[in-house]
Design a protein around this motif. Sequence first.
Motif, mmCIF file in Angstrom:
data_model
loop_
_atom_site.group_PDB
_atom_site.id
_atom_site.type_symbol
_atom_site.label_atom_id
_atom_site.label_comp_id
_atom_site.label_asym_id
_atom_site.label_seq_id
_atom_site.Cartn_x
_atom_site.Cartn_y
_atom_site.Cartn_z
ATOM 1 N N VAL A 1 0.847 -1.199 0.000
ATOM 2 C CA VAL A 1 0.000 0.000 0.000
ATOM 3 C C VAL A 1 0.882 1.248 0.000
ATOM 4 C CG1 VAL A 1 -1.895 1.192 1.164
ATOM 5 C CG2 VAL A 1 -1.706 -1.286 1.338
ATOM 6 N N ALA A 2 0.473 2.264 -0.762
ATOM 7 C CA ALA A 2 1.291 3.474 -0.962
ATOM 8 C C ALA A 2 2.602 3.056 -1.621
ATOM 9 C CB ALA A 2 1.501 4.229 0.350
ATOM 10 N N SER A 3 2.470 2.302 -2.697
ATOM 11 C CA SER A 3 3.614 1.588 -3.291
ATOM 12 C C SER A 3 4.599 2.504 -3.999
ATOM 13 C CB SER A 3 3.101 0.505 -4.243
ATOM 14 O OG SER A 3 2.072 1.007 -5.071
ATOM 15 N N VAL B 1 -0.656 -0.695 -4.628
ATOM 16 C CA VAL B 1 -1.732 0.298 -4.760
ATOM 17 C C VAL B 1 -1.218 1.654 -4.284
ATOM 18 C CG1 VAL B 1 -2.749 -0.403 -2.531
ATOM 19 C CG2 VAL B 1 -4.121 0.889 -4.141
ATOM 20 N N ASP B 2 -1.534 2.694 -5.060
ATOM 21 C CA ASP B 2 -1.098 4.060 -4.705
ATOM 22 C C ASP B 2 -2.132 5.033 -5.272
ATOM 23 O OD1 ASP B 2 1.951 5.313 -3.946
ATOM 24 O OD2 ASP B 2 0.527 6.692 -4.881
ATOM 25 N N LEU C 1 0.633 9.079 -11.284
ATOM 26 C CA LEU C 1 1.977 9.174 -11.867
ATOM 27 C C LEU C 1 2.950 8.235 -11.153
ATOM 28 C CD1 LEU C 1 2.135 13.004 -12.595
ATOM 29 C CD2 LEU C 1 1.647 11.117 -14.165
ATOM 30 N N MET C 2 2.742 8.001 -9.857
ATOM 31 C CA MET C 2 3.532 6.981 -9.153
ATOM 32 C C MET C 2 3.198 5.594 -9.708
ATOM 33 S SD MET C 2 5.766 7.890 -6.848
ATOM 34 C CE MET C 2 6.198 9.049 -5.538
ATOM 35 N N GLU D 1 -4.377 2.075 -9.117
ATOM 36 C CA GLU D 1 -4.636 3.341 -8.422
ATOM 37 C C GLU D 1 -5.667 3.096 -7.340
ATOM 38 O OE1 GLU D 1 -5.752 7.199 -10.402
ATOM 39 O OE2 GLU D 1 -4.646 6.206 -12.015
ATOM 40 N N GLY D 2 -5.429 3.602 -6.157
ATOM 41 C CA GLY D 2 -6.421 3.423 -5.098
ATOM 42 C C GLY D 2 -5.973 4.104 -3.830
ATOM 43 N N ASP D 3 -6.907 4.201 -2.892
ATOM 44 C CA ASP D 3 -6.671 4.957 -1.676
ATOM 45 C C ASP D 3 -6.448 4.026 -0.480
ATOM 46 O OD1 ASP D 3 -6.814 6.745 0.518
ATOM 47 O OD2 ASP D 3 -7.893 8.144 -0.781
#
Length: 271
Positions: free
Chosen positions: A52-54, A73-74, A78-79, A94-96
């Motif tokens: 998470v927050a990769s 997931v980030d 752009l990340m 993409e995700g929160d």
Amino acid sequence: MSSWNAFHDFEQAGWQRAASSYSNTFGTLTVLAAGPLLDAAGVGAGTRLLDVASGPGYVAGAAAARRAAVVGVDFSSLMVDEARRRYPQIEFVEGDAEALAFDADQFDAVVMNFGLLHLARPEAAIAEAYRVLRPGGRYGFTVWAGPDEAIGFGVVLRAMETYGSTNVGLPDGPPFFRFSDADECRATLERAGFTNVAVRKLPLVWRLRSSDELFEAALHGGVRTSAALQAQTPQALEAIHRAVLTELGPYAEGDGVALPMAVVLAAAEKR
Ligand SMILES: C[S@@+](CC[C@H](N)C(=O)[O-])C[C@H]1O[C@@H](n2cnc3c(N)ncnc32)[C@H](O)[C@@H]1O
């Protein structure tokens, strides 16, 4: 908009801006924590892992090298692009972190390398990690130790307090160093239902080619500190820059700098 939402959106916009420079700045340091974080989360061949927050995907990449089945997931598109470019064989979405789009009980391990300190609602992200883990699954995260042990932050923040202003009107967020405190990590994880919590320090050292690299990283490679620096007057920024270079003197090593940047690594198990 609530102040937490404003902070969340400020971070998201900031990571979009930092995505292209991150790998050449803080990424050269955060990548060093990937192995210990995966060890703490018990990741090996066949582990179903969520990173998470990769970011640029370092932890996911290291997990894939262990033959784990990993998804990253980030919330920065752009990340995610950067991670897909680096590791085309890995799935990045993409995700929160605060509202994961995954079913309950489906991962053996969940990790977050230097994500928690950027979240508007860290408790929500920890609850989401708990939800998507299977019972007995392992969670691990890293954050920076306090500014007296993560020296680069101490140097920049002290220079900003002395020669500029730290009150530049950024959206309010949770304290940057909240989880640098082992007791706070433990209490927060236990409140979320985790058990077997273990917290330890990693004594990382950031080897920079020149003293200027720290200032450049602080100015462009992150979000809160970068925004605070960019909001200074040109005169204050110049004075901060000079102070940072001076304070790095004791950490000179050969032509570069060896900067102690201690990390707090927390790990726990879902009941
Ligand atoms: C300091 S970087 C860490 C990247 C990577 N994990 C590493 O090891 O270097 C923080 C990352 O967290 C992501 N992030 C911050 N808040 C997030 C959220 N609410 N949901 C998902 N990702 C988030 C940012 O986009 C950024 O890629």
